[in-house]
Scaffold this motif. Sequence first.
Motif, PDB file in Angstrom:
ATOM      1  N   THR A  15      20.725 114.075  60.097  1.00 13.23           N
ATOM      2  CA  THR A  15      22.335 113.680  59.416  1.00 13.23           C
ATOM      3  C   THR A  15      23.274 114.788  60.048  1.00 13.23           C
ATOM      4  N   GLY A  16      22.240 116.149  60.033  1.00 11.71           N
ATOM      5  CA  GLY A  16      23.285 117.531  60.874  1.00 11.71           C
ATOM      6  C   GLY A  16      22.966 117.389  62.078  1.00 11.71           C
ATOM      7  N   LEU A  17      22.030 117.464  62.595  1.00 13.80           N
ATOM      8  CA  LEU A  17      21.983 117.304  63.870  1.00 13.80           C
ATOM      9  C   LEU A  17      23.016 115.870  64.571  1.00 13.80           C
ATOM     10  N   LEU A  18      22.487 114.517  64.023  1.00  9.79           N
ATOM     11  CA  LEU A  18      23.061 113.775  64.340  1.00  9.79           C
ATOM     12  C   LEU A  18      24.933 114.208  64.676  1.00  9.79           C
ATOM     13  N   SER A  19      25.414 114.196  63.655  1.00 13.65           N
ATOM     14  CA  SER A  19      26.713 115.343  63.801  1.00 13.65           C
ATOM     15  C   SER A  19      27.449 116.246  64.604  1.00 13.65           C
ATOM     16  N   ILE A  20      25.906 117.221  65.339  1.00  9.74           N
ATOM     17  CA  ILE A  20      26.299 118.593  65.598  1.00  9.74           C
ATOM     18  C   ILE A  20      25.848 117.685  67.263  1.00  9.74           C
ATOM     19  N   GLY A  21      25.732 116.581  67.481  1.00  7.15           N
ATOM     20  CA  GLY A  21      25.398 116.131  68.756  1.00  7.15           C
ATOM     21  C   GLY A  21      26.388 114.797  69.457  1.00  7.15           C
ATOM     22  N   PHE A  23      29.847 115.204  68.195  1.00  2.76           N
ATOM     23  CA  PHE A  23      30.473 116.498  68.289  1.00  2.76           C
ATOM     24  C   PHE A  23      30.166 116.988  69.386  1.00  2.76           C
ATOM     25  N   TYR A  24      29.733 117.642  69.929  1.00  2.00           N
ATOM     26  CA  TYR A  24      28.951 118.088  71.258  1.00  2.00           C
ATOM     27  C   TYR A  24      29.291 116.883  71.955  1.00  2.00           C
ATOM     28  N   ALA A  25      29.361 116.241  72.208  1.00  2.00           N
ATOM     29  CA  ALA A  25      28.876 114.704  72.997  1.00  2.00           C
ATOM     30  C   ALA A  25      31.253 114.449  72.972  1.00  2.00           C
ATOM     31  N   GLY A  26      32.081 114.216  71.527  1.00  2.00           N
ATOM     32  CA  GLY A  26      33.407 114.205  71.486  1.00  2.00           C
ATOM     33  C   GLY A  26      34.030 115.424  72.280  1.00  2.00           C
ATOM     34  N   LYS A  27      33.481 116.586  72.193  1.00  2.00           N
ATOM     35  CA  LYS A  27      34.163 117.709  72.667  1.00  2.00           C
ATOM     36  C   LYS A  27      34.074 117.117  74.298  1.00  2.00           C
ATOM     37  N   ALA A  28      33.006 116.777  74.778  1.00  2.00           N
ATOM     38  CA  ALA A  28      32.431 116.862  76.198  1.00  2.00           C
ATOM     39  C   ALA A  28      33.496 115.573  76.841  1.00  2.00           C
ATOM     40  N   LEU A  29      33.269 115.113  76.206  1.00  2.00           N
ATOM     41  CA  LEU A  29      34.656 113.455  76.282  1.00  2.00           C
ATOM     42  C   LEU A  29      36.008 113.593  76.632  1.00  2.00           C
ATOM     43  N   ILE A  30      36.216 114.323  75.763  1.00  2.00           N
ATOM     44  CA  ILE A  30      37.703 114.697  75.241  1.00  2.00           C
ATOM     45  C   ILE A  30      38.027 115.893  77.030  1.00  2.00           C
ATOM     46  N   VAL A  31      37.485 117.073  77.131  1.00  2.00           N
ATOM     47  CA  VAL A  31      37.561 117.778  78.037  1.00  2.00           C
ATOM     48  C   VAL A  31      37.778 116.874  79.322  1.00  2.00           C
ATOM     49  N   LYS A  32      36.599 116.565  79.675  1.00  2.00           N
ATOM     50  CA  LYS A  32      36.356 115.687  80.857  1.00  2.00           C
ATOM     51  C   LYS A  32      37.975 115.270  81.629  1.00  2.00           C
ATOM     52  N   GLY A  33      37.816 114.237  79.961  1.00  2.00           N
ATOM     53  CA  GLY A  33      39.324 113.535  79.734  1.00  2.00           C
ATOM     54  C   GLY A  33      40.704 114.128  80.529  1.00  2.00           C
ATOM     55  N   ARG A  34      40.268 115.023  80.119  1.00  2.00           N
ATOM     56  CA  ARG A  34      41.759 116.053  80.093  1.00  2.00           C
ATOM     57  C   ARG A  34      42.196 116.919  81.212  1.00  2.00           C
TER      58      ARG A  34
END
Length: 52
Positions: A15-21, A23-34
């Motif tokens: 669960t922890g690894l999935l959450s981290i993954g 989080f980073y995927a979402g952060k990368a997508l948000i930064v890319k979109g911005r």
Amino acid sequence: MHWDLGVPLLVVLATGLLSIGLFYAGKALIVKGRQDDGIDPPAGSGGGNHHH
């Protein structure tokens, strides 16, 4: 019964690894979109040079 502690520990770890993954995927997508919208400059561009 050595699985009594192993299974919950495995679930927590997975669960922890999935959450981290996620989080980073979402952060990368948000930064890319911005960057695509011209809000944030792309990494390594040397500042906010907007091309409008």
